[in-house]
Design an enzyme around this catalytic site. Structure first.
Site, PDB file in Angstrom:
ATOM      1  CB  CYS A 181      -0.884  -0.027   1.247  1.00 11.63           C
ATOM      2  SG  CYS A 181      -2.391   0.919   1.076  1.00 11.63           S
ATOM      3  CB  CYS A 203      -4.293   1.463  -1.599  1.00 14.36           C
ATOM      4  SG  CYS A 203      -2.522   1.688  -1.612  1.00 14.36           S
ATOM      5  CB  CYS A 225       5.998  -2.792  -7.643  1.00 10.80           C
ATOM      6  SG  CYS A 225       4.326  -2.469  -7.090  1.00 10.80           S
TER       7      CYS A 225
END
Length: 160
Positions: free
Chosen positions: A11, A84, A92
């Site tokens: 998140c 989220c 990422c």
């Protein structure tokens, strides 16, 4: 002994949703799974209502902390799940082991504005939604599934 399946919940702040998902997964996953959570921009603290919500469900909360996702970039993960919308849109870091990735977006209860009672109800709603998804994953025969079947199942669970 079978190696546990490692699941990382991501998140942005790592203070509410990803922490709740990690704790729920630790609780329901038993010895088959290892769960972790992290954030792209961690707040540095776990939201107290997240902890209270978990405790109300009988989930242990000791040891959970808000941490950056780079703590896990050298640790192989089997599954990485964003919880989220902000984290789903961010690039990422690369995690060793070519983990499967899924998005289980839920709204941020920390941004909810209302009375104390309404806020607690929103945290409970989000926690219940995550709990449904976590239990669905735990119920899968993950160890017996091929990558494509598991990838599809993770996507379906994200729509629950």
């Amino acid at each position: 002994m079978v190696t546990p399946v490692s699941v990382l919940f991501l998140c942005t702040g790592n203070s509410c949703r990803s922490i709740m998902a990690e704790a729920l997964f630790s609780h329901y996953g038993g010895q088959r799974f290892r769960s972790y959570s992290a954030g792209s921009f961690p707040t540095g603290e776990v939201h107290p209502v997240s902890l209270a919500t978990l405790q109300a469900k009988g989930i242990g909360v000791a040891g959970y902390r808000s941490k950056p996702w780079d703590e896990f970039t050298h640790q192989p993960m089997d599954i990485v799940i964003t919880v989220c919308d902000a984290a789903a849109g961010e690039s990422c870091p690369a995690f060793p082991g070519e983990p499967l990735k899924a998005h289980w977006g839920v709204s941020d209860p920390a941004k909810f504005q209302g009375s104390e009672e309404e806020t607690q109800a929103e945290f409970t709603r989000i926690c219940n939604q995550l709990e449904t998804r976590v239990q669905a994953l735990v119920d899968l025969p993950v160890e017996e599934m091929d990558r494509e079947a598991l990838r599809q199942a993770l996507q379906e669970i994200g729509r629950l």
